[in-house]
Design an enzyme around this catalytic site. Structure first.
Site, short mmCIF file in Angstrom:
data_model
loop_
_atom_site.label_atom_id
_atom_site.label_comp_id
_atom_site.label_asym_id
_atom_site.label_seq_id
_atom_site.Cartn_x
_atom_site.Cartn_y
_atom_site.Cartn_z
N LYS A 1 0.71 -1.05 0.22
CA LYS A 1 -0.08 0.01 -0.01
C LYS A 1 0.82 1.29 0.00
O LYS A 1 1.34 1.95 0.83
CB LYS A 1 -1.10 -0.04 1.38
CG LYS A 1 -1.99 0.77 1.15
CD LYS A 1 -3.19 0.60 2.27
CE LYS A 1 -4.09 1.50 2.45
NZ LYS A 1 -5.03 1.62 1.32
N1 PPE Z 1 -7.72 -1.86 -2.72
C1 PPE Z 1 -7.26 -0.68 -2.70
C2 PPE Z 1 -6.30 -0.22 -3.71
C3 PPE Z 1 -7.22 0.00 -1.52
O1 PPE Z 1 -6.71 1.28 -1.29
C4 PPE Z 1 -7.99 -0.60 -0.41
C5 PPE Z 1 -8.17 0.34 0.90
C6 PPE Z 1 -8.58 -1.60 -0.58
C7 PPE Z 1 -8.42 -2.49 -1.61
C8 PPE Z 1 -9.31 -2.43 0.71
O2 PPE Z 1 -8.27 -2.70 1.54
P1 PPE Z 1 -8.81 -2.58 3.34
O3 PPE Z 1 -8.95 -1.26 3.85
O4 PPE Z 1 -7.77 -3.19 3.92
O5 PPE Z 1 -10.06 -3.44 3.24
N2 PPE Z 1 -8.17 1.70 0.50
C9 PPE Z 1 -7.81 2.66 1.70
C10 PPE Z 1 -7.57 4.05 1.34
C11 PPE Z 1 -8.79 4.94 0.77
C12 PPE Z 1 -8.63 6.27 0.38
O6 PPE Z 1 -9.14 6.96 -0.23
O7 PPE Z 1 -7.34 6.89 0.85
C13 PPE Z 1 -8.88 2.75 2.67
O8 PPE Z 1 -10.11 1.86 2.63
O9 PPE Z 1 -8.63 2.93 3.83
#
Ligand code: PPE
Length: 304
Positions: free
Chosen positions: A159
């Protein structure tokens, strides 16, 4: 979404005033995207405020840092304590938490290894990411012409801040086309994920989600939904999803820390419809868990 300022931000070991949490314009990460971060939520429960799947998020932060050759100068326990301290000092009973580890000031050029590694943790109130109405009624999604970065270009499992310009281009493109959110395909043309969400579909009572090799970020909400789905007695399968099976899905939903569980009601002009039975069941269990009303998964809550 505009930021709502709170009192303090944790920076390299101390709590500083929100307006003093500043960095130099020659910060390495600003120029080259050399940062990794997390998005975590803290919820209000009858036993007090609780950080959802805290350890898993901090562990993913350390994995992301490792993939970018960054040594975090704190232990995972120290970061978890710092997260709790930051929430407490700001007196928030629920909030979004944004830890970030980034290459700081002092070096320019593409060898970052001598640049310092800075760590910061900010918290702020953050409501429904795709709108309250989206959570309830579902959103309209469009496949982006931008592909999700393949994992031999950048490690999808990380990330990293720099990787989000891919998400941002997809997001802007779809918003300008009048949709709520984007969907990215992987470089093979299979369904990957949203710009900030993982995706699930339901067909004939089976729940499907793209596998790790579809260039996804391995979402912690995704893992939670896989476990909730199985707990509810459904078959949950991680496998490649074609565009056609997406369009023919009985139900579809996005998962993410910010997006929580957001139903999808339309994709590329194909009607999926109002949130379906399985989506609603999963949503209910998820919201019961985060509100501290579901003992089976109470281990996911780290009370502060
Ligand atoms: N894919 C991506 C690309 C992603 O950024 C997130 C979270 C997820 C999947 C889901 O992951 P999880 O949160 O572990 O279930 N995206 C984060 C950032 C959002 C933003 O706009 O900044 C979040 O949801 O916190």
């Amino acid at each position: 979404m505009s930021l709502q300022a709170v009192n303090k931000i944790w920076m390299n070991g101390s709590l500083v005033n929100w307006e003093d949490a500043k960095i130099h314009v020659l910060t390495h990460a600003l120029h080259y995207g050399t940062g990794v971060f997390e998005g975590i939520r803290c919820y209000s429960t009858p036993s007090g405020s609780a950080v959802f799947r805290h350890r898993e998020h901090i562990s993913r932060l350390f994995d992301s840092a490792k993939l970018y050759y960054m040594d975090i100068p704190y232990s995972q326990e120290q970061i978890m304590q710092a997260v709790k301290d930051t929430i407490k000092t700001n007196r928030l009973d629920k909030c979004y938490i944004r830890p970030i580890v980034f290459r700081g000031y002092g070096e320019m050029g593409l060898n970052p290894l001598n640049a310092p590694v800075d760590v910061s943790i900010a918290v702020w109130p953050w409501g429904a990411y795709l709108g309250e109405e989206g959570l309830e009624k579902g959103i309209r999604v469009k496949t982006s012409s931008y592909q999700r970065i393949p994992s031999n270009t950048l490690p999808s499992m990380a990330k990293a801040t720099g990787q989000y310009i891919n998400s941002i281009l997809a997001k802007i493109e779809t918003m300008k086309a009048g949709y709520d959110e984007a969907l990215l395909l992987d470089s093979r043309g299979f369904v990957s994920e949203g710009p900030g969400e993982n995706i699930f579909i339901v067909r004939d009572n089976v729940i499907y989600t793209p596998p790790e090799h579809a260039s996804i970020l391995k979402g912690i909400t995704r893992d939670s939904v896989i476990q909730i789905g199985r707990y509810l007695g459904y078959k949950v399968v991680e496998q490649d999803i074609t565009r056609a099976s997406l369009y023919l899905a009985d139900e579809a939903l996005f998962t993410g820390t910010a997006a929580e569980i957001t139903p999808i009601r339309e994709i590329d002009g194909y009607e999926i419809g109002e949130p379906g039975k399985i989506t609603k069941e999963i949503q209910k269990v998820f919201f019961d868990i985060i509100n501290g009303r579901f003992d089976e998964f109470s281990g996911w809550l780290d009370i502060i």
